[in-house]
Design a protein around this motif. Structure first.
Motif, mmCIF file in Angstrom:
data_model
loop_
_atom_site.group_PDB
_atom_site.id
_atom_site.type_symbol
_atom_site.label_atom_id
_atom_site.label_comp_id
_atom_site.label_asym_id
_atom_site.label_seq_id
_atom_site.Cartn_x
_atom_site.Cartn_y
_atom_site.Cartn_z
ATOM 1 N N LEU B 97 4.838 -4.117 3.209
ATOM 2 C CA LEU B 97 5.723 -3.643 4.278
ATOM 3 C C LEU B 97 6.174 -2.219 3.991
ATOM 4 O O LEU B 97 6.208 -1.367 4.881
ATOM 5 C CB LEU B 97 6.964 -4.532 4.375
ATOM 6 C CG LEU B 97 6.834 -5.919 4.965
ATOM 7 C CD1 LEU B 97 8.213 -6.462 5.298
ATOM 8 C CD2 LEU B 97 5.981 -5.922 6.204
ATOM 9 N N ASN B 98 6.489 -1.961 2.743
ATOM 10 C CA ASN B 98 6.959 -0.642 2.364
ATOM 11 C C ASN B 98 5.888 0.407 2.627
ATOM 12 O O ASN B 98 6.162 1.485 3.149
ATOM 13 C CB ASN B 98 7.342 -0.652 0.887
ATOM 14 C CG ASN B 98 8.204 0.523 0.523
ATOM 15 O OD1 ASN B 98 8.911 1.060 1.375
ATOM 16 N ND2 ASN B 98 8.145 0.931 -0.720
ATOM 17 N N PHE B 99 4.661 0.047 2.297
ATOM 18 C CA PHE B 99 3.540 0.984 2.495
ATOM 19 C C PHE B 99 3.337 1.275 3.976
ATOM 20 O O PHE B 99 2.958 2.381 4.366
ATOM 21 C CB PHE B 99 2.278 0.383 1.877
ATOM 22 C CG PHE B 99 1.102 1.315 1.845
ATOM 23 C CD1 PHE B 99 -0.053 1.020 2.565
ATOM 24 C CD2 PHE B 99 1.128 2.467 1.082
ATOM 25 C CE1 PHE B 99 -1.155 1.862 2.525
ATOM 26 C CE2 PHE B 99 0.033 3.315 1.039
ATOM 27 C CZ PHE B 99 -1.110 3.017 1.765
ATOM 28 N N LEU B 100 3.604 0.255 4.804
ATOM 29 C CA LEU B 100 3.417 0.448 6.237
ATOM 30 C C LEU B 100 4.603 1.135 6.887
ATOM 31 O O LEU B 100 4.578 1.433 8.083
ATOM 32 C CB LEU B 100 3.185 -0.909 6.919
ATOM 33 C CG LEU B 100 1.835 -1.552 6.630
ATOM 34 C CD1 LEU B 100 1.840 -2.995 7.093
ATOM 35 C CD2 LEU B 100 0.726 -0.805 7.328
ATOM 36 N N GLY B 101 5.645 1.369 6.141
ATOM 37 C CA GLY B 101 6.794 2.082 6.705
ATOM 38 C C GLY B 101 7.824 1.188 7.353
ATOM 39 O O GLY B 101 8.710 1.654 8.064
ATOM 40 N N ILE B 102 7.701 -0.134 7.116
ATOM 41 C CA ILE B 102 8.739 -1.034 7.630
ATOM 42 C C ILE B 102 9.917 -0.959 6.669
ATOM 43 O O ILE B 102 9.735 -0.885 5.462
ATOM 44 C CB ILE B 102 8.168 -2.462 7.755
ATOM 45 C CG1 ILE B 102 7.050 -2.441 8.802
ATOM 46 C CG2 ILE B 102 9.250 -3.450 8.140
ATOM 47 C CD1 ILE B 102 6.316 -3.739 8.938
ATOM 48 N N ASP B 103 11.137 -0.992 7.216
ATOM 49 C CA ASP B 103 12.324 -0.731 6.407
ATOM 50 C C ASP B 103 12.707 -1.939 5.558
ATOM 51 O O ASP B 103 13.474 -2.804 5.996
ATOM 52 C CB ASP B 103 13.474 -0.342 7.348
ATOM 53 C CG ASP B 103 14.592 0.349 6.602
ATOM 54 O OD1 ASP B 103 15.492 0.892 7.279
ATOM 55 O OD2 ASP B 103 14.574 0.344 5.356
#
Lengths: 261, 155, 637
Positions: B97-103
């Motif tokens: 998620l972090n890599f995809l830019g989700i907070d």
């Protein structure tokens, strides 16, 4: 005839093997070939452009039935065969798995242990372009990353070529087809496309062999190979080297994270 | 207990908790009459191992501004290893998620045992406060409602 | 709310009038789902489900909305709180719409218990279960039951003769009509699940036919191999190759130790066979295997003591007169190698100065055993007292860290040792024991006198070594799929509330195999485990809550969306997932192999459900549809 073609033809002539799956020269890149006769075998080639993961055919009932089939594949094919075997998807006695060494000679694997030994010692180096792209994204701020991926994945048309190309996507009912409840909206939409990739990565955790065919298959050349590569790197950091794909189905009491308090 | 800020924004937070530890801990907070913010709705699961990662994404898509995931401390799982499997799942999930830019800062993971009523109240209060500062998770909601005709509104 | 036919409120819904309100509503409005907004489901879910059941509605169509502990009791009285209450109810309404009616699962039970280990715990558990009318199979590894308790001379705090209180029980076990005793036997394999275990037991070959042997003991007097160190006497005495561990062995018939017998080693002798009056001796027979259908298992395999060669600073197993507490028991025992006289193993002299060192190996994280072995303070006091009784002019010193005497009459017992028997208690540790001029020099310190060094020229040193898990504990635990801790003590299901159960349904624990224990606690635990077994075996069938996982099935040719990867099998903590072959009815050919959840084993954690990639497993009561609906409804305005 090259050594590979000779060996393949000999196997077919002996009669035990009914078909050999390997690579032939395509228009621009090598592509898979299904050899049924020694004549077909003349087209067999093997070089570092042979990227297709032939193991994707091994779970397809239309191609594989009760006959014994030979496979001359690249490193990733061997690694995938191990993973498929560990997941009970193939009977190893239906296949003769082979690969080709630097000298052009065929290496035949007699059993799973030989395959595991080969895989443990012949890992190809990572693609520097991919690593550079991942590093670039890592350096972005969160908002930039979200913007990047939303833009890229909005282009996804949900053709599921990535799923079709992946040998480890063999479920006869994919998560996208589950409608009670509908986890993933099947049509193309920005968030739903991101969710599809998240599901794909989570389902591949620990199992992905890193062949990169998902990215190669994407007709829009979306950067989904970065996702699988990043997942593989994170899992290796957190849980150690690939062994049997059982990353999410096993645990260590000592697993360390820094976000659960 | 509920602070009013300029926008009148009150975060909506869903908590996914396990029955044997955190849910019991929340009950203990109740019997001890410890007050905490009411922005959190608790969903009960038999074990953190049961919490599907898609449910977290669905919560965000349907309007949650923050999420709490909580269960038994490692080694204390009622089913011996559910929380260990959950922990691994969250490790992989959070990195992706972090890599995809989700907070991922909007998701609070914790271990709260059945004896930690006060800790539960603290987790809730701190998370509500944090999400209130971060504001509503508009960008996710916008992406989720791409094909909806309604505009996003919140009370 | 959509789908809600009837709604009402009542101040005390759990009371009788409240319950009747629900029953009436179900009947009048033909309800097929009920949500009770009340206190926590952990309090009254069962109550309300029973109410629904009595009204004719399936109890699993009833959900409880926690409006008290998680709403009204923790938030201020205001609109936001009311709105939250409405949300919670709405969430559960949507969930309950997807709930399916479920039936409690009935699993048949084999009415037989297996007790592994014939020490005092196993003996007590067997007797308790057998006296309730159930069949028991007691399996003991050594040739006789009795365990370590039969090796003790006297027991604290009463100084009862250990054999005197134990042997009547041993005989009772041997003669009990409901107990089948297998000695010199081991558990080979345990398959199955609660109520339906299949145990394979290896009956090691004794070389003696017990149906012919009368226990006359003539063979033992004639056996030429007389110098084998006796396990029962902890190496301080000897036995023959054909032997009973002790004169009070039950059964009192000998077995041949193949590793030390002249015939088995060299092919000669056979004297015992020549002299046996009933022809009971038969050589070279193979181990026999028997299988039994078992409903429940009690593990009472006991403990072992750390040997002295662990302590290099105390003599490294090289000084014969540095012995363990258990060896001291054998010296003190009237039936022991010295007939109850305390004598040095080296030269047989009576020691005039004896030193007892407590906490040898225990409470020592540096050397690896961080725990307290619990019984040593008491038995050290006992040993010192026995020594003083037997050697009135002797001097005994105990080096201790703390004195743990928490049981009934325990503190008074230790006080007696210190004040009446004049045992010298020195608070401090011993740094070294070494030999000089035939004496053992013990160098310790007295911390109550500011760490003043204390040096004693002792004739004998007794180490209160740690209680450790028995040999083979890890293997046995793995055979039975029970958990164990880093010290190989078996793991209980819950340290406070379920001390005699394991996390494996149907397998119970008692005694020192779980953690160091004294005899009263062991007996209590054994009886506790016995009650758990009896409560299981007394039911006609085993009834379980149906909130378990199920693998989906559908029409051919798919049969199930499960693709048979079996990674769920790895993830299940209860080994509840099996492989099921779908076969063609006529040819018998296997079409595909899919996962199957054993309803007797699944505990309903749901880890497999969220793990399954194709969502082929779902869990009743917390199904994917139900949870998705609940989360969606909570966020819907």
């Amino acid at each position: 005839m090259s050594k590979i073609s000779e060996k393949a033809a000999a196997l077919l002539q002996e009669g035990a093997i009914k078909m050999i799956i390997g690579y032939e020269q395509g228009t621009e890149h090598p592509r898979p070939i299904f050899c049924h006769t020694p004549e077909d075998c003349k087209k067999l080639i093997f070089n570092d452009q042979c990227k297709n993961n032939l193991a994707v055919y091994l779970t397809k009932k239309e191609i594989v039935d009760n006959d014994k089939i030979g496979v001359i594949g690249n490193f990733y094919v061997v690694k995938t065969v191990i993973q498929l075997f560990l997941e009970n998807q193939i009977h190893l006695d239906h296949f003769l798995i082979m690969t080709v060494d630097e000298a052009g000679d065929i290496i035949t694997f007699g059993n799973i242990d030989e395959m595991k030994q080969y895989v443990a010692s012949h890992e190809p180096p990572a693609n520097p372009t991919v690593l550079a792209a991942i590093e670039k994204i890592d350096k972005m701020s969160r908002e930039e990353r979200w913007a990047y991926w939303k833009t890229e994945l909005s282009k996804c048309i949900r053709c599921y070529a990535c799923r079709a190309a992946c040998p480890l996507c063999y479920c006869n009912r994919c998560i996208t087809d589950v409608n009670c409840p509908q986890w993933l909206e099947p049509w193309s939409a920005p968030l739903s496309n991101i969710e599809w990739q998240i599901n794909r990565i989570m389902h591949m955790s620990g199992r992905c062999v890193g062949c990169g065919e998902c990215a190669a298959a994407c007709p829009l050349e979306l950067p989904i190979g970065l996702l699988t590569k990043k997942m593989g790197m994170d899992i290796k950091d957190s849980f150690g080297e690939w062994k049997d794909g059982n990353v999410l189905s096993t645990y260590k009491v000592g697993d360390k994270e820094n976000f659960i308090h | 207990m509920i602070e009013q800020n300029n926008n009148n924004f009150e975060p909506r937070i869903i908590a996914f908790v396990c029955n044997w530890c955190t849910y019991a801990g929340a009950d203990l907070a109740g019997t001890s009459r410890i007050k905490y913010a009411s922005n959190v709705d608790i969903v009960r699961f038999p074990c953190t191992g049961r919490i599907d990662f898609m449910l977290l994404l669905k919560a965000f898509a349907k309007g949650a501004d923050g999420i709490i995931v909580s269960g038994c401390h490692p080694n204390d799982c009622h089913y011996t290893s559910g929380n260990f499997h959950a922990r691994r799942r969250w490790m992989v999930f959070r990195d992706m998620l972090n890599f995809l830019g989700i907070d991922v800062e909007r998701i609070r993971w914790s271990w709260v045992s059945a004896a930690e009523g006060a800790k539960w109240a603290d987790v809730v209060n701190k998370t509500v406060h944090k999400i209130r500062e971060m504001g509503p998770y508009t960008e996710y909601k916008k992406a989720a409602m791409f094909l909806e005709k309604e505009k996003i509104s919140y009370e | 709310m959509a789908g809600v036919e009837f709604a009402t409120d009542y101040k005390y819904m759990c009371s009788d009038p409240g319950q009747n309100l629900i029953k009436q509503a179900i009947k009048e409005h033909h309800l097929d789902g009920v949500v009770v907004g009340s206190c926590s489901p952990r309090m009254h879910e069962m109550t309300f489900r029973k109410v629904c059941s009595e009204a004719g509605m399936n109890p699993y169509l009833c959900e409880i909305a926690n409006l008290r502990e998680q709403c009204s009791w923790v938030h201020e009285k205001c609109d936001a709180t009311t709105n939250k209450a409405i949300e919670i109810v709405r969430g559960l309404v949507e969930k309950v719409k997807r709930n399916k009616p479920l039936q409690a699962i009935e699993v048949p039970i084999s009415k037989k218990a297996l007790v592994i280990g014939g020490g005092i715990a196993g003996i007590q558990a067997s007797l308790d279960i057998a006296n309730c009318g159930h069949q028991v199979i007691l399996v003991e590894q050594s040739p006789s039951i009795g365990g370590h308790m039969s090796q003790l001379s006297e027991t604290f705090p009463t100084l009862d003769c250990s054999q005197c209180i134990l042997t009547p029980r041993m005989v009772e076990v041997a003669q009990h009509p409901n107990i089948t005793l297998y000695t010199y036997a081991e558990l080979e394999k345990l398959e199955g699940f609660i109520g339906n275990f299949k145990a394979t037991i290896r009956l090691k070959d004794k070389s003696v036919d017990f149906s012919k042997c009368t226990g006359c003991g003539l063979c033992m007097t004639k056996c030429p191999q007389k110098k084998i160190p006796s396990e029962f006497n902890e190496g301080l005495g000897t036995r023959t190759a054909i032997y009973t561990p002790s004169p009070q062995a039950v059964p009192n018939k000998p077995v041949i130790d193949r590793e030390n017998c002249n015939y088995y080693k060299k092919g000669v002798c056979k004297i015992c066979q020549k002299f046996c009056p009933t022809g009971a001796i038969e050589y070279d027979k193979a181990d026999k295997f028997i299988t039994e259908e078992i409903g429940a298992v009690v593990v009472t395999t006991g403990f072992n003591v750390l040997k002295t060669d662990f302590f290099s600073e105390y003599g490294y197993g090289k000084y014969k007169d540095v012995i363990t507490g258990l060896q001291f028991e054998r010296l003190a025992s009237a039936s022991g190698p010295t007939l109850g006289e305390i004598r040095r193993p080296s030269d047989g002299q009576i020691p005039k100065k004896i030193v007892f060192i407590a906490c040898c190996g225990s409470r020592d994280p540096a050397k690896g055993l961080a725990y307290c072995s619990k019984i040593c303070c008491m038995y050290t006091a006992k040993h010192a007292m026995l020594y003083q009784h037997k050697v009135p002019d002797g001097e005994s010193t105990v080096f201790y860290m703390d004195i743990r005497a928490g049981g009934k009459n325990y503190e008074e017992f230790v006080r007696r040792a210190i004040e009446e028997e004049q045992v010298n208690y020195v608070r401090g540790r011993v740094a070294r024991v070494y030999e000089k001029n035939g004496k053992l020099i013990v160098k310790g310190a007295d911390t109550l006198l500011n760490a003043k060094p204390v040096e004693i020229e002792a004739d004998m040193v007794v180490l209160a070594t740690a209680s450790i898990a028995n040999n083979g504990a890890e293997d046995l635990a793995q055979k039975m799929h029970i958990s164990y801790d880093p010290y190989h003590f078996f793991a209980e299901a819950h340290p406070k509330l379920r001390p005699v159960e394991t996390n494996t349904a149907g397998i119970f624990l008692a005694g020192a195999c779980q953690a160091p224990k004294d005899i009263p606690e062991t007996v209590a635990a054994a009886s506790g485990a016995a009650v758990k077994v009896v409560s299981l075996l007394s039911k006609p069938t085993l009834v379980r809550e149906p909130l378990i996982a199920v693998v989906n099935r559908c029409a051919p040719p798919q049969y199930s969306t499960c693709v048979g990867c079996f990674m769920c099998q790895t993830i299940c903590p209860y080994q509840a997932i099996e492989r099921e072959d779908i076969t063609d009815r006529r040819t018998g050919q296997v079409i595909k192999t899919i996962a199957k959840i054993n309803p007797g084993l699944c505990q309903g954690c749901g880890t497999c459900v969220s793990f399954c990639r194709s969502k082929s497993i779902d869990i009743q009561g917390y199904s994917n549809e139900e949870m998705y609906a609940e989360v969606s409804a909570l966020l819907n305005k």
